[in-house]
Design an enzyme around this catalytic site. Structure first.
Site, PDB file in Angstrom:
ATOM      1  CG  MET A   1      -2.004   1.022   1.170  1.00 32.37           C
ATOM      2  SD  MET A   1      -3.389   0.623   2.235  1.00 32.37           S
ATOM      3  CE  MET A   1      -2.625   0.636   3.834  1.00 32.37           C
ATOM      4  CB  CYS A   2       3.760   2.411  -0.042  1.00 34.02           C
ATOM      5  SG  CYS A   2       4.726   0.893  -0.048  1.00 34.02           S
ATOM      6  N   GLY A   3       2.816   4.771   1.796  1.00 30.80           N
ATOM      7  CA  GLY A   3       2.384   6.159   1.872  1.00 30.80           C
ATOM      8  C   GLY A   3       3.492   7.100   1.456  1.00 30.80           C
ATOM      9  NE  ARG A  32      -1.452   5.060   1.428  1.00 29.70           N
ATOM     10  CZ  ARG A  32      -2.491   4.585   0.733  1.00 29.70           C
ATOM     11  NH1 ARG A  32      -3.713   4.723   1.204  1.00 29.70           N
ATOM     12  NH2 ARG A  32      -2.309   3.995  -0.425  1.00 29.70           N
ATOM     13  CB  ALA A 149       4.883   5.252   5.670  1.00 29.62           C
TER      14      ALA A 149
END
Length: 298
Positions: A1-3, A32, A149
């Site tokens: 997902m990652c932010g 995330r 993130a």
């Protein structure tokens, strides 16, 4: 997902607040990517003193003071180093190539995760909130910052595998998504003599862009070529010593929001990461279109 979060300041009066602002933005995307994080900071006088080059390192096996002493001896003059969690940022009044050569001589097992005249890259494993505190992120200043993130999908949870990927002087790439054909592009780049430090698919994107820049493309052209060559789903934020650029794939299923106001341009994976920025109520806020390069220059 990652932010992803990024902030490009055009008002010098905001530069003392860069760390405060990017820390607040990162805190809004922690869920995330809870396993690791990284930050790129441009123009902080402690991490990248004026008139110095800087190199960010992992796996030195030594405290910052010992790194500075070793590198300084190799250079024949003084060097400075700052410890930030797993990262050591070493700087000296010399050209980036000379500093990199001194590090290769004295610390051959250390991993270079960033270099240039304006850029410091800080990486670590664990909660992004904890890492921001250990980096001293809220106290940095400068004109541009990027934070990521990470939720690992394509490679192991390590500091080396976290973003940003910085593989050229003052260059960074952060990525949410996955490149489906990264193995093929990696083989092509290796055949052209490009070296890799990880198995992360995002590093392939960073190396591709850096190679295009070395060949004379500007950043916009390099990103358009990436669109043509890479398959998969991605939102990218790419920065250089004078640029801040956002790109999404043809389907644009990975989230991205851009806000532009007097004094700054910002990008984030979610609107709430932008909500605390000064002047957000008057900003132009929009979702970037598929395969369109959005670019701002200093």
């Amino acid at each position: 997902m990652c932010g992803i979060v990024g902030l490009h300041l055009t008002d010098p009066d905001l530069e003392p607040r860069l760390g405060e602002l990017i820390t607040g933005m990162l805190g809004q995307v922690v869920e995330r990517g809870p396993d690791s994080a990284g930050v790129a900071v441009y123009g902080d006088p402690r991490l990248t003193p004026a008139g110095h080059s800087a190199v960010s390192l992992l796996d030195t096996g030594l405290p910052a003071a010992a790194v500075a002493e070793l590198v300084g001896k190799a250079l024949g003059h003084g060097a400075e180093a700052v410890q930030a969690d797993e990262t050591v940022v070493v700087s000296a009044a010399t050209e980036p190539a000379a500093l990199l050569a001194a590090i290769a001589e004295t610390l051959p097992d250390a991993l270079v995760i960033g270099s240039g005249e304006q850029l410091a890259v800080l990486k670590g494993v664990g909660s992004p909130d904890r890492l921001a505190e250990s980096f001293g992120l809220a106290s940095v200043r400068g004109w541009q910052a990027v934070a990521h993130a990470r939720m690992a999908t394509e490679s192991a949870v390590t500091a080396a595998g976290s973003h940003p990927f910085s593989v050229g002087a003052d260059q960074c790439l952060v990525h949410n998504g996955s490149f489906a054909n990264h193995a093929t592009v990696r083989r092509e780049l290796r055949a052209a003599g490009v070296r890799f430090d990880s198995e992360n698919d995002s590093e392939v994107g960073a190396r591709f862009v850096a190679q295009r820049l070395l060949e004379g493309c500007d950043l916009e052209k390099a990103l358009r070529l990436l669109c043509e060559r890479f398959d998969g789903f991605y939102t990218l934020l790419v920065t250089t010593g004078d640029s801040f650029a956002v790109l999404r794939d043809a389907i644009a299923c990975k989230p991205a929001i851009i806000a532009q106001a007097d004094g700054w341009v910002a990008m984030a994976s979610e609107y709430r990461a932008l909500d605390t920025l000064p002047g957000i109520e008057d900003a132009r806020i929009f979702e970037p279109e598929p395969e369109e390069v959005y670019l701002w220059r200093r």
